[in-house]
Design a protein around this motif. Structure first.
Motif, PDB file in Angstrom:
ATOM      1  N   GLY A 319       7.297  19.815  16.309  1.00 39.50           N
ATOM      2  CA  GLY A 319       8.204  19.288  17.327  1.00 39.50           C
ATOM      3  C   GLY A 319       9.643  19.704  17.029  1.00 39.50           C
ATOM      4  N   GLN A 451       6.438  23.311  19.466  1.00 37.65           N
ATOM      5  CA  GLN A 451       5.215  22.898  20.174  1.00 37.65           C
ATOM      6  C   GLN A 451       4.303  24.112  20.270  1.00 37.65           C
ATOM      7  N   ALA A 538       6.575  14.972  18.978  1.00 35.80           N
ATOM      8  CA  ALA A 538       5.649  16.074  19.205  1.00 35.80           C
ATOM      9  C   ALA A 538       4.565  15.665  20.172  1.00 35.80           C
ATOM     10  N   ASP A 545       2.834  10.627  21.846  1.00 36.17           N
ATOM     11  CA  ASP A 545       3.528  11.618  21.023  1.00 36.17           C
ATOM     12  C   ASP A 545       3.562  11.169  19.568  1.00 36.17           C
TER      13      ASP A 545
END
Lengths: 617, 489
Positions: A319, A451, A538, A545
């Motif tokens: 992330g 990502q 992330a 997330d």
């Protein structure tokens, strides 16, 4: 009477016969005594009883000299079945405080070839393991009543702090594979399993000694061979001093209770790991003693996989914690300079592709982009690098990948623990294969914000943080600080310097400081600590997330770099920042200030495991 | 003529066979030290401690020497005159032993007199030798004159065998079989000796080595067939005296063996059975063709030897494997000592081979043997005493001991042949026959070549009876031999 000369010649036949026989016997003796070594070897194994004297296993201390793992004697009841005569089972059971049924069951287990494939009436067999000190004393006294039985002393591990099971590891009986691989081991020996017990096994185990005793045909020991002239004494294993701070480790584990994820804390200037928390974890003392097998099996079956060391083995999308690395690459490559700005209108928009962002001023420069964690800024930087005029995306991505590899991504860092994941940094071949040759910076834009295909372990994230804290170098992270009488392997004493100029690190560090002072990491703004940080949120296919954070402190002359990764816990600011800042505060100050107690309480009591989608039955 | 006793002693000193006495003393002394080494228990007892085996053996040796000196003092004619009487008395003692002896491990052969035990079977040897010598020395006695002479000799030999068998001492009883050498020397056909020796060898080898295969046939059969081939060639050369035929056969046998061996190098394995059947069959047929031009008889005998040996071997094999059950096979093997089941098959012999084998070329040194000290070898101070020599003195020491025995036996052959009368000669052959048997069986057993038959190694093994038995045998012979010149008149 006249002599019969014809018959007298028969003396030659008789003499010839005995000469022939003696000649045959001499040939036979030559074969036995001079021609064949086999009999000498047989004679040795016949007469010599080589008894192993086990060395004490090395002790394990933490970085502050706190004893963490030590030895405790354990006693096994052994017997050689063929030497066992009829004995008084009642007396035997009374001595050890067991029932006759129990004895019968243990006996049957010992003889059961399925449970004990090595059973033989001629070799030592284990009947009962881990006697108590009192039982041992009583049995020792009455041992003469039970011919064929003897007591084997072994050592088992004990733990002063029930923490860091993933780092410490444990010991187990050697397997058939171990025996085959390493001639040091004999059946029934112990060897390290997981953690430093495994990776430093060769130092910890020491050198076995040997007593050569003589035994007669009935197996009775007739004293030492040549008064012990050929005996060797055992050499104790080396003690280890971990770089781990046991208190910080335990604190990290308590913060991670009820969560799935990991914390890695590193001392930047040495690469020494201060804490390596994985969650959920387990009590290391579960894996000692009689119930080891049972407990191990239940740990293996646990749906939350406590044996899986997430700090080293879990490959997560990094992330936004990835963004500082991108800033360094773009600066070094001249794609941007500290003043370069990119537009961000709630995201990156290019050729119909949109990467969302949140509200902040636009256009924006690098430091504020780090402060606010602007996605668009790093997308533009990445696109400009990959699609740079006069270059091919294939070559540019290779260059990009090489930078990241030099920073410790994409390959195992080489930590001194048994299993580590390499994470993943895609290369040009990977995309050429997947996109059939047609791709550009835009196609793969999501990797610029940590990502997409990019994966990293919490250890790798913490290592990047340590590199920034050092303004340009890192030591391979390691958990062992000192091996008694031995110097650390060279790989933990070698400085690694990624090809990025020091001045660019200053820029990134400033951006991370700004994030704490007035950006995404505001929660880490603790007076007097000068924390620098970067959050990460992330996206992942498993639900909510992941919440991530990396940070170091103090801003100048950093003492600790931390990476926090909490699965399915939402924004980086929600769990990553508070946990990371508590770790830094705990380490640098030794305690949490009263005004921050509520943060600590929150973290200690929160539970995000429920969002993981994994349920325990 | 009776000479004054002082003169007799003086002349005895001159005429007695010193080489034999020296060999005897060497063997007995080596025996005492071996027994000391074999029973040494790391507690450093003295060789002459009378509580130890070696100390007791020293005592037996001393008494034995005294016995020897006494025997030398006795007029040599006493032995011939009272031979049958002595034989009769010993037989009575042997009979009495069956009833009086306590059961020791299934054997009733020891007479116990307080602290001392005696084994009368050991004294049967010299008595039987005297009786046999007396029989042969009868006026105009010729073994081949009439069949009843064989009969009389057989009775003298088989009476003690029967009595000792009744005491369940198979080994000691079998020793008397060795007297067949005496019968051979005194005129019995060599074919009988050959038949007996080969029948025993073929039987033992076939049964003992039934399991490992060699060239596709049991190792035992391979050995027997090879031996038959060799004996057949020797017979053609020396008995039929036909060197041409012998040469041809040798070339044929050897040449084809070479071809078989070369073929095996190229991976072509010829069955041993095919080879032997072709060679022996061909050899027999060829010899049969040749024989019509010569003395048919001797050729027939040679052919008969081959044919009967092969048939005998196969019948032993057939009866043993197809007719007898496993259990019976084992019983026979144990009874013959081919297999001993003390601690699983072959424990004793295996341990004794380990002890001897571990000695190496020069041995581990006196008292440094581990196998014998730690009692891995059973009966190590009695029947398996040779292990101690093998382990501690090595190949060199073992060969030296064998050489001493060989020298003694050959010396006795020499003494036997220089006897002026039949009595002395027959007696001497009896003595050396016993020695040959004991030596062959005892050493052969210890090095794993012979069946395990529990008989002692003369002069070495611990035990007063055996030592005295052999001492009496030997010193009577020395006394008779010393008188060889007196007898001339």
């Amino acid at each position: 009477m006249a002599k019969d000369y014809k018959l007298e010649k028969r003396k030659y036949v008789i003499s010839g016969f005995i000469i022939l026989i003696v000649a045959i016997y001499i040939v036979r003796l030559f074969n036995l005594q001079v021609g064949d070594e086999k009999y000498k070897l047989n004679a040795e194994s016949n007469a010599f009883l080589k008894r192993t004297v086990y060395p004490a296993r090395g002790l394990i201390y933490d970085r502050n000299g706190e004893l963490v793992v030590f030895n405790q004697p354990a006693y096994d009841v052994m017997l050689i079945p063929k030497d066992v005569e009829h004995f008084d089972t009642v007396a035997f059971c009374n001595t050890l405080g067991i029932t006759r049924e129990e004895l019968a069951r243990k006996w049957a287990e010992m003889k059961d070839h399925k449970r004990n494939p090595g059973y033989s009436a001629y070799t030592p067999q284990k009947l009962l393991s881990h006697l108590s000190q009192e039982d041992y004393g009583r049995l020792q006294e009455k041992l003469y009543l039970f011919p064929g039985f003897y007591i084997q002393k072994r050592t088992i591990r004990q733990y002063n702090h029930l923490t860091g099971a993933n780092i410490l590891g444990n010991i187990r009986e050697v397997s058939a594979k171990d025996l085959e691989r390493d001639s040091y081991y004999r059946s029934g020996d112990y060897t390290g399993d997981l953690g430093v017990e495994k990776s430093y096994e060769k130092y910890l185990r020491g050198i076995k000694g040997e007593e050569i005793l003589m035994k007669d045909a009935l197996g009775r020991v007739k004293g030492k061979y040549e008064d012990g002239m050929y005996d060797t004494s055992p050499e104790s294993g080396k003690n280890l001093t971990l770089s781990i701070d046991v208190n910080l480790q335990a604190y990290g584990e308590s913060l991670m209770r009820g969560k799935i994820g990991a914390i890695v804390a590193i001392e930047p200037e040495t690469g020494e790991i201060l804490a390596l928390v994985t969650s959920p974890s387990y009590d290391p003392s579960l894996l000692i003693g009689r119930d080891r097998g049972k407990n191990y099996a239940s740990l293996v079956q646990d749906p939350y996989k406590p044996l899986f060391d997430r700090a080293l083995q879990a490959a997560y999308p990094p992330g936004s914690t990835f963004k500082p690395s991108q800033g360094l690459i773009f600066l070094q490559e001249g794609i941007i300079n500290p003043g370069t700005s990119f537009p961000c209108s709630r995201g990156y928009h290019n050729h119909g592709l949109t990467v969302g962002c949140h509200g902040h001023a636009s256009p924006i420069a690098l430091k504020p982009a780090l402060q606010t964690s602007c996605n668009a800024y790093f997308c533009w930087g990445f696109k400009n690098m990959i699609d740079k005029a006069g270059t091919k995306p294939v070559d540019q991505l290779t260059k990009w990948k090489d930078y990241l590899v030099s920073m410790g991504y994409g390959y195992k860092l080489g930590v001194d623990l048994p299993s580590e994941s390499r994470g993943f940094i895609p290369n040009s071949e990977y995309y050429t294969k997947n996109y059939k040759g047609s791709w550009s910076g835009n196609t793969i834009i999501s990797i610029s914000i940590g990502q997409g295909e990019v994966l990293a372990t919490p250890l790798q994230i913490a290592n990047l943080c340590a590199t920034i804290a050092n303004r340009g170098f890192f030591y391979t992270p390691h958990v062992v600080k000192e091996i008694q009488d031995t110097i650390l392997p060279a790989k933990y004493r070698t400085r690694h310097t990624p090809p990025v100029d020091r001045k660019w690190y200053d820029v990134i560090a400033e951006g991370m400081r700004m994030a704490v002072l007035g950006g995404t990491c505001k929660g880490a703004n603790i007076a007097g600590l000068e924390i620098c940080g970067k959050t990460g949120t992330a996206q992942n296919p498993h639900g909510m997330d992941h919440s991530a954070f990396m940070g170091f402190a103090p801003y100048k002359n950093p003492k600790i770099a931390v990476a926090v990764y909490v699965e399915n816990a939402g924004y980086g600011a929600a769990y990553g920042v508070p946990i990371g800042s508590l770790m830094i505060e705990k380490y640098l100050k030794g305690e949490i200030s009263p005004e921050r107690k509520h943060v600590e309480t929150n973290m200690l009591n929160s539970n995000t495991i429920k969002y993981s989608g994994v349920t325990k039955h | 003529m009776e000479l004054p006793s002082t003169d007799r002693s003086a002349s005895l000193f001159r005429t007695v066979d010193w080489p034999t006495i020296i060999l005897y003393l060497l063997l007995v002394a080596a025996g005492v030290f071996s027994i000391y080494a074999a029973s040494y228990d790391f507690d450093n007892a003295s060789v002459f401690d009378f509580n130890e085996f070696s100390g007791k053996q020293t005592l037996w040796v001393g008494l034995g020497l005294l016995l020897g000196i006494i025997i030398l003092q006795i007029d040599y004619r006493v032995y011939e005159t009272y031979a049958y009487l002595i034989y009769g008395v010993v037989l009575l003692v042997l009979i009495a032993t069956i009833f009086l002896a306590p059961d020791i491990k299934g054997s009733r052969s020891w007479l116990v007199f307080g602290p001392v035990s005696l084994q009368p079977a050991e004294f049967g040897k010299f008595a039987t030798a005297l009786a046999l010598a007396k029989l042969f020395s009868g006026y105009n006695f010729s073994l081949n004159a009439k069949i009843s002479n064989y009969f009389r000799a057989m009775i003298i030999i088989f009476l003690p065998i029967a009595l000792i068998l009744m005491q369940k001492e198979t080994g000691s009883a079998l020793v008397y079989i060795s007297l067949i050498f005496v019968l051979y020397r005194e005129g019995m056909s060599g074919l009988v000796l050959l038949s007996v020796l080969s029948a025993i060898s073929w039987f033992v080898v076939t049964v003992k080595y039934a399991t490992p295969l060699f060239m596709g046939i049991p190792l035992g059969q391979f050995i027997v067939l090879t031996a038959v081939m060799v004996v057949f060639l020797i017979m053609i050369f020396t008995y039929c005296r036909n060197p041409r035929l012998g040469r041809n056969l040798t070339l044929a046998f050897g040449g084809s063996a070479l071809i078989v061996w070369i073929l095996s190098l190229f991976g072509i394995n010829v069955s041993g059975m095919v080879y032997f059947m072709l060679m022996l069959g061909g050899g027999v047929v060829y010899t049969a063709i040749v024989m019509f031009r010569h003395h048919i008889g001797k050729y027939l005998v040679s052919i008969g030897f081959v044919v009967s040996s092969v048939i005998f071997m196969f019948s032993v094999n057939y009866v043993f494997t197809n007719v007898l059950g496993n259990h019976q096979q084992m019983r026979i093997k144990v009874a013959l000592g081919i297999e001993d089941n003390l601690r699983g098959a072959g424990y004793n012999v295996n341990q004794s081979k380990i002890a001897i084998g571990s000695g190496g070329l020069t041995g581990k040194g006196f008292l440094n043997g581990t196998q014998t000290k730690l009692k891995y070898v059973p009966e190590q101070h009695t029947d398996f005493i040779f292990c101690t020599i093998g382990e501690e003195e090595g190949f060199v020491g073992s060969v030296a001991v064998l050489a001493l025995f060989l020298m003694l036996i050959l010396r006795l052959v020499h003494i036997a042949e220089r006897q002026p009368n039949v009595f002395g000669r027959v007696y001497a052959y009896c003595v050396l026959s016993y020695l040959i048997f004991h030596l062959c069986i005892n050493i052969g057993m210890v090095i794993g070549l012979c069946p395990v038959i529990g008989i002692p190694l003369p002069f070495f093994s611990y035990g007063g009876s055996a030592l005295w038995g052999f001492t009496i045998l030997l010193f009577i012979l020395l006394r008779i031999d010393a008188a060889r010149h007196e007898h001339r008149n």
